[in-house]
Write an enzyme that holds these catalytic residues in place. Structure first.
Site, PDB file in Angstrom:
ATOM      1  N   LEU A  16      66.092 -73.794 -35.715  1.00 53.18           N
ATOM      2  CA  LEU A  16      65.279 -73.574 -36.915  1.00 53.18           C
ATOM      3  C   LEU A  16      65.573 -72.212 -37.526  1.00 53.18           C
ATOM      4  CD1 LEU A  16      61.891 -74.968 -35.578  1.00 53.18           C
ATOM      5  CD2 LEU A  16      63.212 -75.928 -37.467  1.00 53.18           C
ATOM      6  N   GLY A  19      65.944 -64.811 -35.245  1.00 48.86           N
ATOM      7  CA  GLY A  19      65.370 -63.534 -35.660  1.00 48.86           C
ATOM      8  C   GLY A  19      65.940 -62.406 -34.826  1.00 48.86           C
ATOM      9  N   THR A  23      66.021 -66.968 -30.777  1.00 48.47           N
ATOM     10  CA  THR A  23      66.273 -68.138 -31.613  1.00 48.47           C
ATOM     11  C   THR A  23      65.131 -69.123 -31.435  1.00 48.47           C
ATOM     12  OG1 THR A  23      68.623 -67.793 -31.414  1.00 48.47           O
ATOM     13  CG2 THR A  23      67.940 -70.016 -31.994  1.00 48.47           C
ATOM     14  N   LYS A  39      60.844 -70.939 -28.776  1.00 49.96           N
ATOM     15  CA  LYS A  39      61.476 -69.648 -29.061  1.00 49.96           C
ATOM     16  C   LYS A  39      62.050 -69.080 -27.774  1.00 49.96           C
ATOM     17  CE  LYS A  39      60.718 -65.336 -31.475  1.00 49.96           C
ATOM     18  NZ  LYS A  39      59.869 -64.701 -32.484  1.00 49.96           N
ATOM     19  N   ASP A 133      53.417 -57.494 -37.751  1.00 45.64           N
ATOM     20  CA  ASP A 133      54.688 -57.915 -38.367  1.00 45.64           C
ATOM     21  C   ASP A 133      54.457 -59.098 -39.314  1.00 45.64           C
ATOM     22  OD1 ASP A 133      57.393 -57.780 -38.932  1.00 45.64           O
ATOM     23  OD2 ASP A 133      58.016 -58.889 -37.137  1.00 45.64           O
TER      24      ASP A 133
HETATM   25  P1  ATP Z   1      62.042 -61.411 -37.016  1.00 47.78           P
HETATM   26  O1  ATP Z   1      62.803 -61.464 -35.774  1.00 47.78           O
HETATM   27  O2  ATP Z   1      62.311 -60.187 -37.786  1.00 47.78           O
HETATM   28  O3  ATP Z   1      60.600 -61.705 -36.781  1.00 47.78           O
HETATM   29  P2  ATP Z   1      62.115 -64.062 -38.058  1.00 47.78           P
HETATM   30  O4  ATP Z   1      60.638 -64.178 -38.228  1.00 47.78           O
HETATM   31  O5  ATP Z   1      62.929 -64.754 -39.096  1.00 47.78           O
HETATM   32  O6  ATP Z   1      62.568 -62.584 -37.990  1.00 47.78           O
HETATM   33  P3  ATP Z   1      61.898 -65.575 -35.590  1.00 47.78           P
HETATM   34  O7  ATP Z   1      60.468 -65.306 -35.440  1.00 47.78           O
HETATM   35  O8  ATP Z   1      62.746 -65.501 -34.387  1.00 47.78           O
HETATM   36  O9  ATP Z   1      62.562 -64.607 -36.631  1.00 47.78           O
HETATM   37  O10 ATP Z   1      61.995 -67.015 -36.236  1.00 47.78           O
HETATM   38  C1  ATP Z   1      63.192 -67.507 -36.762  1.00 47.78           C
HETATM   39  C2  ATP Z   1      62.887 -68.606 -37.748  1.00 47.78           C
HETATM   40  O11 ATP Z   1      62.432 -69.771 -37.066  1.00 47.78           O
HETATM   41  C3  ATP Z   1      61.765 -68.286 -38.712  1.00 47.78           C
HETATM   42  O12 ATP Z   1      62.257 -67.609 -39.830  1.00 47.78           O
HETATM   43  C4  ATP Z   1      61.238 -69.653 -39.058  1.00 47.78           C
HETATM   44  O13 ATP Z   1      62.014 -70.188 -40.118  1.00 47.78           O
HETATM   45  C5  ATP Z   1      61.490 -70.477 -37.833  1.00 47.78           C
HETATM   46  N1  ATP Z   1      60.275 -70.688 -37.002  1.00 47.78           N
HETATM   47  C6  ATP Z   1      59.698 -69.812 -36.145  1.00 47.78           C
HETATM   48  N2  ATP Z   1      58.638 -70.343 -35.535  1.00 47.78           N
HETATM   49  C7  ATP Z   1      58.511 -71.604 -36.008  1.00 47.78           C
HETATM   50  C8  ATP Z   1      57.588 -72.695 -35.770  1.00 47.78           C
HETATM   51  N3  ATP Z   1      56.583 -72.581 -34.897  1.00 47.78           N
HETATM   52  N4  ATP Z   1      57.759 -73.838 -36.462  1.00 47.78           N
HETATM   53  C9  ATP Z   1      58.768 -73.942 -37.350  1.00 47.78           C
HETATM   54  N5  ATP Z   1      59.674 -72.985 -37.633  1.00 47.78           N
HETATM   55  C10 ATP Z   1      59.552 -71.828 -36.966  1.00 47.78           C
HETATM   56 MG    MG Z   2      59.338 -64.504 -36.971  1.00 45.59          MG
END
Ligand code: ATP
Ligand code: MG
Length: 458
Positions: A16, A19, A23, A39, A133
């Protein structure tokens, strides 16, 4: 491509997103026959015991919040290679970041979504958790059968704050959404940090742009000219660099956004509204201090002077009532005059402060600022105002103050005058020094009367 096809009992379907720390995968829970999001902490972080611990602490905290406005965590675990993961509810509607790929949103939708995110933050705050955040990619959307999508907060910024504390370059929070107190370690964070980030999210949804650095945020109506001034006020109040001047609670911000989004607006209690105009230029052209602006439209008559005081209560002066329409009372940086930099008490009050730094605009108003350091008379003597003609200086002697008054007139585009004074106590002591700048559209109340009314408390 990922090397695993399963994480625990969850079958991975697709990535998805990735970050800073890991992942997120869409996976299927074959037992419960439901999609989930998993995650996984990135390899390079999973060797760091402290980050691992925080990663899992985050999952536990999301769980502890126990709110349907915060993403649910179902499970935590560890891959055979040692990487920890947690399993959460899958937000099938994507994130606010995804919505933004289509540009700014309709204002009422942006207000409603930001209000829901603010209610999510309020739920966390209730549980004693500061998110740290909040940004569009951490605000998730989940469809609900037959209803409008639910808004869920995800992803606490705990790991980032840890990374920052341990000297790594990742700052806690994300640029543009991060309040000033979070950009430096040791400042202390409270729930108002999230209020700032929520303001930044609303700003982004409405203008299509990430706000600039705290204190240098472009007014939203510059980017969306038809914007309702009340919406602008609400956003800029959340984005106030000084947290004392923000909405005190995420819930208060949510309620105001909901009121603004509603087609039939209930009037707000008509107290003095705090309009936080975060200006790159403050009282004087060069100061970087961002000030809050209090709107003081009260419709009363102009027959008398009114007393105006700054937020510290130390600086007071009396001004014509018609000037007392807008107030910035949170102080100034004497660096604007070439004096040592700092934050000192002061205020400006005028019929319209928006264009105060622009000498081409006619304004009736006054700035009074305390100056505890440096040589104020020399600094004022050195000031020039390009395009205005200098009418000379004279000595001022009153019951409380004495000093020098310099006058300028015919500034480009405005027929008004500009008077400035460097004052020190009539008793002969060197401090406190006071800088006064008076702007007048036409000959109006006497400068003498105004200077005589200046008082500095202890
Ligand atoms: P950062 O690391 O700076 O927080 P980020 O928010 O993009 O950046 P992650 O929290 O690792 O990074 O999430 C990556 C992506 O996964 C998000 O941008 C979102 O699109 C998707 N995502 C995260 N959690 C969920 C969820 N519970 N359901 C659907 N998509 C999700
Ligand atoms: Mg995030």
């Amino acid at each position: 491509m990922h090397s695993v096809e399963r994480i625990g009992r969850y079958r991975l379907e697709r990535r998805l997103g990735t970050g800073a720390f890991g992942t997120v995968w869409l996976a299927q829970d074959d037992e419960l026959e439901a999609p989930v999001a998993v995650k996984v902490l990135a390899d390079n972080w999973s060797h760091r015991l402290d980050v691992r611990e925080r990663f899992l602490a985050e999952a536990r905290m999301l769980r502890r919040a126990g709110s349907d406005r915060v993403v649910q965590v179902y499970d935590i675990g560890e891959l055979p290679d040692g990487r920890p993961y947690f399993v959460m509810e899958y937000a099938d509607g994507g994130t606010l970041d995804d919505l933004l790929t289509g540009g700014p949103l309709p204002v009422s939708e942006a207000l409603r979504l930001t209000a829901l995110a603010a209610r999510g933050a309020a739920a966390l705050h209730e549980a004693g958790i500061v998110h740290r955040d909040i940004k569009p990619s951490n605000v998730l959307l989940r469809s609900s059968p037959g209803g409008s999508p639910r808004v869920l907060l995800a992803d606490l910024g705990l790991a980032k704050s840890l990374a920052q504390a341990s000297g790594l370059t990742l700052a806690a929070g994300s640029a543009g959404y991060r309040p000033p107190e979070q950009a430096q370690p040791g400042m202390g964070i409270d729930t108002r940090a999230d209020v700032y980030s929520l303001g930044a999210v609303g700003y982004h949804l409405i203008t299509g742009a990430v706000p600039g650095e705290p204190g240098y945020v472009v007014r939203p109506d510059r980017l969306r000219p038809d914007l309702d001034p009340d919406v602008q006020r609400a956003l800029l109040r959340a984005l106030e660099p000084d947290r004392e001047r923000r909405w005190p609670e995420a819930l208060a911000f949510a309620e105001e956004l909901e009121r603004l989004a509603s087609p039939v607006r209930r009037p707000r209690p008509r107290r003095r509204t705090v309009l936080t105009l975060v200006l790159a230029v403050a009282v004087l052209a060069a100061t970087g201090t961002a000030l809050a602006l209090v709107d003081r439209h009260d419709g009363s008559s102009d027959s008398e002077d009114v007393q105006v005081t700054d937020t510290t209560g130390r600086v007071t002066a009396e001004v014509p009532r018609s000037w007392d329409r807008q107030l910035r009372d949170s102080g100034w940086d004497p660096k604007a005059l070439g004096l040592p930099t700092g934050h000192e008490p002061g205020f400006s009050v005028a019929d319209d402060l928006t264009d105060w730094p622009d000498l081409k605009t006619g304004v009736n108003g006054v700035f009074v600022g305390l100056s505890e350091h440096g040589d104020l008379p020399a600094a004022v003597a050195a000031l020039t105002h390009t395009g205005c003609s200098y009418d000379g200086s004279r000595a001022y002697t009153g019951a409380r103050w004495h000093g020098t008054v310099r006058t300028w007139s015919g500034c480009p585009g405005s027929q008004g005058s500009l008077t400035e004074a460097a004052l020190s106590p009539a008793s002969g002591t060197a401090r406190p020094q006071v800088y006064v700048q008076i702007r007048r559209k036409s000959a109006a109340p006497s400068v003498e009367r105004l200077l005589a009314s200046v008082r500095i408390g202890d």
